[in-house]
Design a protein around this motif. Structure first.
Motif, PDB file in Angstrom:
ATOM      1  N   HIS A  37      62.825 -15.131  38.834  1.00  0.00           N
ATOM      2  CA  HIS A  37      61.498 -16.092  38.996  1.00  0.00           C
ATOM      3  C   HIS A  37      62.113 -17.478  39.496  1.00  0.00           C
ATOM      4  N   PRO A  38      61.085 -18.270  40.192  1.00  0.00           N
ATOM      5  CA  PRO A  38      61.550 -19.561  40.378  1.00  0.00           C
ATOM      6  C   PRO A  38      61.756 -20.620  39.200  1.00  0.00           C
ATOM      7  N   PHE A  39      61.944 -19.896  38.081  1.00  0.00           N
ATOM      8  CA  PHE A  39      61.830 -20.838  36.790  1.00  0.00           C
ATOM      9  C   PHE A  39      62.730 -20.017  35.873  1.00  0.00           C
ATOM     10  N   ILE A  40      62.954 -20.527  34.551  1.00  0.00           N
ATOM     11  CA  ILE A  40      63.576 -19.790  33.567  1.00  0.00           C
ATOM     12  C   ILE A  40      62.739 -20.233  32.334  1.00  0.00           C
ATOM     13  N   ILE A  41      62.950 -19.095  31.419  1.00  0.00           N
ATOM     14  CA  ILE A  41      62.119 -19.297  30.205  1.00  0.00           C
ATOM     15  C   ILE A  41      63.383 -19.369  29.225  1.00  0.00           C
ATOM     16  N   ASP A  42      63.444 -20.769  28.512  1.00  0.00           N
ATOM     17  CA  ASP A  42      64.377 -20.980  27.515  1.00  0.00           C
ATOM     18  C   ASP A  42      64.264 -20.179  26.282  1.00  0.00           C
ATOM     19  N   GLU A  43      65.197 -20.351  25.491  1.00  0.00           N
ATOM     20  CA  GLU A  43      65.470 -19.424  24.126  1.00  0.00           C
ATOM     21  C   GLU A  43      64.202 -19.879  23.209  1.00  0.00           C
ATOM     22  N   ARG A  44      63.470 -20.864  23.390  1.00  0.00           N
ATOM     23  CA  ARG A  44      62.366 -21.235  22.678  1.00  0.00           C
ATOM     24  C   ARG A  44      60.828 -20.754  23.234  1.00  0.00           C
ATOM     25  N   GLY A  45      61.013 -20.087  24.264  1.00  0.00           N
ATOM     26  CA  GLY A  45      60.142 -19.388  25.071  1.00  0.00           C
ATOM     27  C   GLY A  45      59.350 -20.377  26.056  1.00  0.00           C
ATOM     28  N   GLN A  46      59.762 -21.340  26.297  1.00  0.00           N
ATOM     29  CA  GLN A  46      59.318 -22.527  26.898  1.00  0.00           C
ATOM     30  C   GLN A  46      59.848 -22.482  28.685  1.00  0.00           C
ATOM     31  N   ILE A  47      59.009 -22.687  29.531  1.00  0.00           N
ATOM     32  CA  ILE A  47      59.058 -22.255  30.894  1.00  0.00           C
ATOM     33  C   ILE A  47      59.989 -23.954  31.372  1.00  0.00           C
ATOM     34  N   VAL A  48      60.993 -23.592  31.879  1.00  0.00           N
ATOM     35  CA  VAL A  48      61.919 -24.809  32.609  1.00  0.00           C
ATOM     36  C   VAL A  48      61.730 -24.582  34.089  1.00  0.00           C
ATOM     37  N   TYR A  49      61.003 -25.582  34.789  1.00  0.00           N
ATOM     38  CA  TYR A  49      61.074 -25.500  36.074  1.00  0.00           C
ATOM     39  C   TYR A  49      62.045 -25.807  36.939  1.00  0.00           C
ATOM     40  N   PHE A  50      62.419 -25.037  37.819  1.00  0.00           N
ATOM     41  CA  PHE A  50      63.754 -25.509  38.771  1.00  0.00           C
ATOM     42  C   PHE A  50      63.555 -26.753  39.514  1.00  0.00           C
ATOM     43  N   ASN A  51      64.391 -27.614  39.610  1.00  0.00           N
ATOM     44  CA  ASN A  51      64.476 -28.937  40.309  1.00  0.00           C
ATOM     45  C   ASN A  51      64.172 -28.536  41.841  1.00  0.00           C
ATOM     46  N   LYS A  52      64.247 -29.737  42.500  1.00  0.00           N
ATOM     47  CA  LYS A  52      63.713 -29.539  43.979  1.00  0.00           C
ATOM     48  C   LYS A  52      64.913 -28.973  44.675  1.00  0.00           C
ATOM     49  N   GLU A  53      66.353 -29.014  44.346  1.00  0.00           N
ATOM     50  CA  GLU A  53      67.334 -28.723  44.994  1.00  0.00           C
ATOM     51  C   GLU A  53      67.574 -26.997  44.497  1.00  0.00           C
ATOM     52  N   GLU A  54      67.295 -26.845  43.342  1.00  0.00           N
ATOM     53  CA  GLU A  54      67.564 -25.232  43.059  1.00  0.00           C
ATOM     54  C   GLU A  54      66.465 -24.569  43.717  1.00  0.00           C
ATOM     55  N   LEU A  55      65.142 -25.016  43.863  1.00  0.00           N
ATOM     56  CA  LEU A  55      63.870 -24.524  44.645  1.00  0.00           C
ATOM     57  C   LEU A  55      64.214 -24.359  46.113  1.00  0.00           C
ATOM     58  N   SER A  56      65.101 -25.122  46.548  1.00  0.00           N
ATOM     59  CA  SER A  56      65.546 -25.298  47.973  1.00  0.00           C
ATOM     60  C   SER A  56      66.451 -23.957  48.199  1.00  0.00           C
ATOM     61  N   GLU A  57      67.228 -23.697  47.144  1.00  0.00           N
ATOM     62  CA  GLU A  57      68.392 -22.759  47.466  1.00  0.00           C
ATOM     63  C   GLU A  57      67.397 -21.221  47.406  1.00  0.00           C
ATOM     64  N   ILE A  58      66.490 -21.284  47.116  1.00  0.00           N
ATOM     65  CA  ILE A  58      65.860 -19.850  47.286  1.00  0.00           C
ATOM     66  C   ILE A  58      64.483 -20.048  48.522  1.00  0.00           C
ATOM     67  N   GLY A  59      64.607 -21.328  49.221  1.00  0.00           N
ATOM     68  CA  GLY A  59      63.906 -21.199  50.207  1.00  0.00           C
ATOM     69  C   GLY A  59      62.447 -21.893  49.873  1.00  0.00           C
ATOM     70  N   ILE A  60      62.257 -22.405  48.801  1.00  0.00           N
ATOM     71  CA  ILE A  60      61.078 -22.987  48.271  1.00  0.00           C
ATOM     72  C   ILE A  60      61.195 -24.536  48.625  1.00  0.00           C
ATOM     73  N   ASN A  61      60.289 -24.987  49.576  1.00  0.00           N
ATOM     74  CA  ASN A  61      60.655 -26.405  49.847  1.00  0.00           C
ATOM     75  C   ASN A  61      59.319 -27.437  49.745  1.00  0.00           C
ATOM     76  N   SER A  62      58.321 -26.813  49.272  1.00  0.00           N
ATOM     77  CA  SER A  62      57.189 -27.834  48.786  1.00  0.00           C
ATOM     78  C   SER A  62      56.285 -27.190  47.835  1.00  0.00           C
ATOM     79  N   SER A  63      55.506 -27.663  47.471  1.00  0.00           N
ATOM     80  CA  SER A  63      54.593 -27.105  46.174  1.00  0.00           C
ATOM     81  C   SER A  63      53.701 -25.931  46.446  1.00  0.00           C
ATOM     82  N   LYS A  64      53.319 -26.099  47.938  1.00  0.00           N
ATOM     83  CA  LYS A  64      52.441 -24.858  48.385  1.00  0.00           C
ATOM     84  C   LYS A  64      53.463 -23.675  48.322  1.00  0.00           C
ATOM     85  N   GLU A  65      54.791 -23.885  49.012  1.00  0.00           N
ATOM     86  CA  GLU A  65      55.611 -22.384  48.932  1.00  0.00           C
ATOM     87  C   GLU A  65      55.826 -22.030  47.670  1.00  0.00           C
TER      88      GLU A  65
END
Ligand SMILES: [Zn+2]
Length: 137
Positions: free
Chosen positions: A73-101
């Motif tokens: 996923h382009p995010f992780i789910i932490d040990e409490r079950g909360q979604i932790v969103y990737f930062n801009k750099e992490e998203l860019s590593e998988i080719g996601i460079n905009s909120s639309k993408e």
């Protein structure tokens, strides 16, 4: 005898459809490492499970195939079950460079998902050739 050993075919991507009262749409059992073992353990990890509700969702099978071919996923789910969103750099590593993408990405849980990035497509192709090459592609 498990349902997998009874019905799964070696050399195939086996899709099992299941009925559930939960909100689970699908899943693809797999490893986070040790991918070389897929061939040895085939067909036990050559499976994707999609619920009847998941069949109604346009993205579930494509999303699970993405997992089957190693995508996260382009995010992780932490040990409490909360979604932790990737930062801009992490998203860019998988080719996601905009909120639309991000929104339209198959590996997101969005209702408007419609595409993989070129990085994700390359990753899946490499993974298929390297670790799932025993499947007739
Ligand atoms: Zn997923």
């Amino acid at each position: 005898m498990s349902i997998i050993s009874k019905y799964a075919n070696q050399g195939s991507i086996n899709v099992f459809i299941f009925k559930t009262e939960s909100n689970l749409l699908g899943f693809a059992p797999g490893f986070t490492s040790g991918w070389q073992d897929y061939k040895i353990l085939s067909p036990f990890y050559d499976v994707i499970f999609v619920s009847l509700e998941g069949l109604k969702d346009h993205n579930t099978l494509t999303h699970e195939l993405g997992h089957w071919f190693s995508l996260d996923h382009p995010f992780i789910i932490d040990e409490r079950g909360q979604i932790v969103y990737f930062n801009k750099e992490e998203l860019s590593e998988i080719g996601i460079n905009s909120s639309k993408e991000y929104c339209i990405n198959h590996m997101n849980y969005s209702c408007c998902s419609s595409t993989f990035t070129d990085v994700q497509l390359h990753q899946q192709h490499w993974f298929a050739k390297t670790y799932r090459n025993y499947i007739a592609l």
